[in-house]
Write an enzyme that holds these catalytic residues in place. Structure first.
Site, mmCIF file in Angstrom:
data_model
loop_
_atom_site.group_PDB
_atom_site.id
_atom_site.type_symbol
_atom_site.label_atom_id
_atom_site.label_comp_id
_atom_site.label_asym_id
_atom_site.label_seq_id
_atom_site.Cartn_x
_atom_site.Cartn_y
_atom_site.Cartn_z
ATOM 1 N N TYR A 37 -15.698 -2.328 7.609
ATOM 2 C CA TYR A 37 -14.321 -1.842 7.733
ATOM 3 C C TYR A 37 -13.836 -2.009 9.171
ATOM 4 O O TYR A 37 -12.697 -2.453 9.409
ATOM 5 C CB TYR A 37 -14.258 -0.377 7.307
ATOM 6 C CG TYR A 37 -12.896 0.257 7.420
ATOM 7 C CD1 TYR A 37 -11.884 -0.059 6.521
ATOM 8 C CD2 TYR A 37 -12.610 1.180 8.425
ATOM 9 C CE1 TYR A 37 -10.627 0.528 6.617
ATOM 10 C CE2 TYR A 37 -11.362 1.773 8.527
ATOM 11 C CZ TYR A 37 -10.371 1.443 7.622
ATOM 12 O OH TYR A 37 -9.133 2.021 7.734
ATOM 13 N N GLY A 63 0.814 -1.209 0.000
ATOM 14 C CA GLY A 63 0.000 0.000 0.000
ATOM 15 C C GLY A 63 0.844 1.253 0.000
ATOM 16 O O GLY A 63 0.475 2.262 0.602
ATOM 17 N N ALA A 64 1.970 1.223 -0.701
ATOM 18 C CA ALA A 64 2.933 2.318 -0.621
ATOM 19 C C ALA A 64 2.495 3.578 -1.340
ATOM 20 O O ALA A 64 3.073 4.651 -1.117
ATOM 21 C CB ALA A 64 4.283 1.864 -1.178
ATOM 22 N N SER A 65 1.488 3.504 -2.204
ATOM 23 C CA SER A 65 1.069 4.703 -2.926
ATOM 24 C C SER A 65 0.085 5.554 -2.141
ATOM 25 O O SER A 65 -0.229 6.677 -2.537
ATOM 26 C CB SER A 65 0.446 4.322 -4.278
ATOM 27 O OG SER A 65 -0.740 3.572 -4.090
ATOM 28 N N GLY A 66 -0.410 5.053 -1.018
ATOM 29 C CA GLY A 66 -1.288 5.842 -0.163
ATOM 30 C C GLY A 66 -0.500 6.812 0.692
ATOM 31 O O GLY A 66 0.736 6.745 0.774
ATOM 32 N N GLY A 67 -1.203 7.724 1.340
ATOM 33 C CA GLY A 67 -0.530 8.747 2.136
ATOM 34 C C GLY A 67 0.316 8.174 3.258
ATOM 35 O O GLY A 67 1.485 8.559 3.442
ATOM 36 N N ILE A 68 -0.238 7.253 4.021
ATOM 37 C CA ILE A 68 0.521 6.651 5.116
ATOM 38 C C ILE A 68 1.610 5.745 4.567
ATOM 39 O O ILE A 68 2.748 5.749 5.044
ATOM 40 C CB ILE A 68 -0.420 5.884 6.069
ATOM 41 C CG1 ILE A 68 -1.318 6.876 6.816
ATOM 42 C CG2 ILE A 68 0.378 5.040 7.050
ATOM 43 C CD1 ILE A 68 -2.364 6.218 7.696
ATOM 44 N N GLY A 69 1.287 4.970 3.534
ATOM 45 C CA GLY A 69 2.283 4.085 2.946
ATOM 46 C C GLY A 69 3.492 4.829 2.429
ATOM 47 O O GLY A 69 4.641 4.418 2.650
ATOM 48 N N SER A 124 -6.531 0.574 12.549
ATOM 49 C CA SER A 124 -7.382 1.756 12.649
ATOM 50 C C SER A 124 -8.001 1.821 14.034
ATOM 51 O O SER A 124 -8.221 0.782 14.681
ATOM 52 C CB SER A 124 -8.500 1.709 11.601
ATOM 53 O OG SER A 124 -9.468 2.703 11.834
#
Length: 240
Positions: free
Chosen positions: A149, A10-16, A136
């Site tokens: 979720y 998930g590296a393209s997300g903000g946290i990733g 989360s």
């Protein structure tokens, strides 16, 4: 120099993305998994020294077929793995379609199980390793309109606790970070009024940043947390 290798899902997300930069700062060679945002991955790669780039893997983790294709190309030799990907579903539970439920399950739970199983033989052989999961606050507190979720994030938390006990004799640590409200695109559906109302409920009075979550992940991967395993580290500004 033989660097330790860290895989970030998930590296393209903000946290990733923030996690990638943090592990690079900490001296790891980083490899990344992403689904569709190849442009973001290229941008990330441009900011990483060549000797610290361990590759990229495009994979759809929301289906059985996507997971199978991922493991056909993913090397098993990693010193650390960070699960920072996934998506949410906001809406009434009874309005959810089964395919939406399946996608949440595969991305947040099945991919975690299967990736851990893929990398563990090497970690066990080496008698060391780290697994960190970005969960989360809803995995512990639950949330209306985000029931499914919340349930998959709760599954991540209990997976962390169980696997940590099983792997502790092999000197492999397993932990999670449970962010609260964070400034990412995942919360882009919130109106300004909704965002302000949520921030008013947070004792620190603001949303967190991806970098603050990445700092917690960095701590869990570091020697500073060498006696920490099976824990859910809450990064939420006191919001609970």
């Amino acid at each position: 120099m033989n660097r330790k290798r860290c895989l970030i899902l998930g590296a393209s997300g903000g946290i990733g993305e923030a996690v990638v930069h943090r592990v690079i700062e900490d001296g790891y060679a980083a490899a990344v998994q992403y689904f569709t945002n190849e442009d973001k991955i290229r941008t990330i790669q441009q900011g990483i020294p060549e000797d610290q780039w361990a590759g990229s893997f495009q994979a759809d983790l929301s289906t059985k077929e996507g997971l199978q294709a991922f493991f056909r190309v993913l090397p098993p030799e990693w010193d650390a793995v960070v699960f920072a990907g996934g998506h949410m579903y906001s809406g009434l539970f009874q309005d959810m379609k089964e395919e939406d439920m399946d996608a949440l399950y595969y991305v947040h739970v099945k991919s975690l199980w299967m990736t851990a199983r893929h990398v563990l033989p090497y970690m066990i052989q080496q008698k060391q390793g780290n697994i960190a999961v970005v969960s989360s606050i809803f995995g512990t507190e639950g949330a209306s309109m985000e029931v499914a979720y919340s349930s998959v994030k709760g599954a991540q938390n209990t997976f962390v606790k169980g696997l940590a006990q099983e792997l502790a004799p092999s000197h492999i640590r397993v932990n999670a970070v449970a962010p609260g409200l964070i400034q990412t695109k995942m919360n882009g559906h919130l109106t300004l009024e909704d965002l302000q109302a949520l921030e008013n409920d947070i004792p620190m009075g603001r949303a967190g940043t991806p970098e603050e979550v990445a700092d917690a992940v960095g701590f869990l991967l570091s020697r500073s947390s060498r006696y920490v395993t099976g824990q859910i580290l809450h990064v939420n500004g006191g919001w609970c």
